[in-house]
Design an enzyme around this catalytic site. Sequence first.
Site, PDB file in Angstrom:
ATOM      1  N   GLU A  11       2.389  -4.496  -6.529  1.00  0.00           N
ATOM      2  CA  GLU A  11       1.159  -5.045  -5.964  1.00  0.00           C
ATOM      3  C   GLU A  11       1.318  -6.540  -5.724  1.00  0.00           C
ATOM      4  OE1 GLU A  11      -3.688  -4.957  -6.802  1.00  0.00           O
ATOM      5  OE2 GLU A  11      -2.300  -4.114  -8.261  1.00  0.00           O
TER       6      GLU A  11
ATOM      7  N   GLU B 107      -8.929   3.176  -6.203  1.00  0.00           N
ATOM      8  CA  GLU B 107     -10.023   3.019  -7.168  1.00  0.00           C
ATOM      9  C   GLU B 107     -11.357   2.793  -6.444  1.00  0.00           C
ATOM     10  OE1 GLU B 107      -9.002   0.203 -10.249  1.00  0.00           O
ATOM     11  OE2 GLU B 107      -7.367   1.462 -10.978  1.00  0.00           O
TER      12      GLU B 107
ATOM     13  N   TYR C  58      -4.449   3.916 -18.244  1.00  0.00           N
ATOM     14  CA  TYR C  58      -3.675   2.890 -18.935  1.00  0.00           C
ATOM     15  C   TYR C  58      -3.801   3.074 -20.445  1.00  0.00           C
ATOM     16  CZ  TYR C  58      -2.966   0.313 -14.586  1.00  0.00           C
ATOM     17  OH  TYR C  58      -2.580  -0.055 -13.323  1.00  0.00           O
TER      18      TYR C  58
ATOM     19  N   GLU D 272      -1.060   5.178 -11.217  1.00  0.00           N
ATOM     20  CA  GLU D 272      -1.077   3.992 -12.074  1.00  0.00           C
ATOM     21  C   GLU D 272      -1.098   4.456 -13.520  1.00  0.00           C
ATOM     22  OE1 GLU D 272      -3.776   0.739 -11.282  1.00  0.00           O
ATOM     23  OE2 GLU D 272      -3.692   1.076  -9.113  1.00  0.00           O
TER      24      GLU D 272
ATOM     25  N   GLN E 160       3.653  -2.277 -13.654  1.00  0.00           N
ATOM     26  CA  GLN E 160       4.210  -2.395 -12.317  1.00  0.00           C
ATOM     27  C   GLN E 160       5.682  -2.785 -12.423  1.00  0.00           C
ATOM     28  OE1 GLN E 160       1.829  -4.826  -9.664  1.00  0.00           O
ATOM     29  NE2 GLN E 160      -0.050  -3.805 -10.285  1.00  0.00           N
TER      30      GLN E 160
END
Length: 513
Positions: A44, A193, A261, A318, A367
């Site tokens: 990103e 999202e 996450y 993610e 990432q």
Amino acid sequence: MNKYIISLLLAPLCLTAVAQNRVTINPGEGKTIINRHIYGHFAEHLGRCIYDGFYVGENNTKIPNRNGVRLDVVEALKKMKIPNLRWPGGCFADTYHWKDGIGPKSKRPTIVNTWWGGVTENNSFGTHDFLNMCELLGTEPYLAGNVGSGTVQDLTEWVQYVNFEKDSPMSNLRQQNGREKPWNVRFWGVGNEAWGCGGNMKPDYYANIYRQYSTFMNPQVGKERIFRIASGASSDDYTWTETLMKNIPVNMLEGLAMHHYSVFSWDEGKKGSATDFTESEYVRTMKQALRMDELIQKHSAIMDKYDPQKKVALVVDEWGAWYNVEPGTNPGFLYQQNTMRDAVLAGATLNIFHKHADRVRMANLAQVVNVLQAVILTNGAKMLLTPTYHVLEMYNVHQDATLLPVDIKTDDYEVGQEKLPAVSASASRDKAGKVHISLVNIDAGKPQVVTVGLNGLKASNVTGRVLASAKVQDYNTFDNPNKVKPVAFNGAKLNGDNLTVTLPPASVVVLEL
């Protein structure tokens, strides 16, 4: 003598206490392929991921590069066999207008990255730069489209720009900008999202928006049919998944995303240190990581109601650990160190993805460079590989192999009131017939002896590698970049139809039969 060696010497003394660990491989049930795209990554426009991570500029004479892309990062990712790379976000994707990043760099407008640090970017790294970099990496690009602040026309023209070969306004524009042949990008995200930074939409509203965008994203613009991925749920938002699967026809959808996450507190400054953590904090992080199994099961059950043939992939685009940023760094850049805790987390998560490979056919670690659970960290001309990198490199033997289902009986790892399974495992058979077994000891305090039942698998010898260190808090630095790295593993013994394996504390092992 380090803790790893001591643990192997003491292993026989621990055998009685940990003899309950048993992994039974079921080779006759192997039919599902572990899609290599489970091993995808995410880049990103965030902090130092793109600028100063991947891209150091065409005029940089201190860091070897090709068209501004640093070659040491490229070589490391090629060794890891990175199958796909998601770009430009993340939250950034829904503020990004792709036409600002094409054409002469001196004429590209600047943009303020309002999501990550409020920095001004000059758009010097755009569509051509990213897609050419993917060719250099030998990986497939995954483009995240702007739904939050863009238009249907913007996204459909982007598809045409990168994929259409014949005469058209967008393909002609691409050729004017120096690229004759299309890149034929297969993976496309329709927003990111949407329930949050992508527009704070409600699920029924986004379902209709998705249908609109998907309608005009001609799935057959290029040589290969495109793979459209809907913006999916956050962790356990099962209502989001239910609403989308109920209201979007399966023929308009190839993938449904889900983000999770491993973070034990979303409060600002309370996510804990990436390196200075207690065993209790380690357990809390791992508890969140292991939730991935339950999340996938429940989202998959909803998808099965509307898509019993499993045509739509669950795309975990993610995932990873999220801690407080390193002291003294920009809080908007999400730069964190990476320890053996993250290696254990990565190994256990990949084992979960393997288990559900019939539905989970793509995933992206967040990432790739200098952000969150990065596999690579850079500092000027210096570069290091993190413990997480080594796990993904060790595990790449599972890519496109046939899953061999396993039954696991494991001791508990207990710290205070928390209790976790001590051992995680998965197995596969590659196209050459070799069987690989990945084992993770989640227990940070003691080794685990595991009996692996081969169930008729023929094996004449066993080799392997282990990633372990003296402490679960250990990590690599630019002064000591090889403190944590894989070494040959000699803690596995064949005995007829069984394999006895002694796993050091907080370790990851990959065996080859």
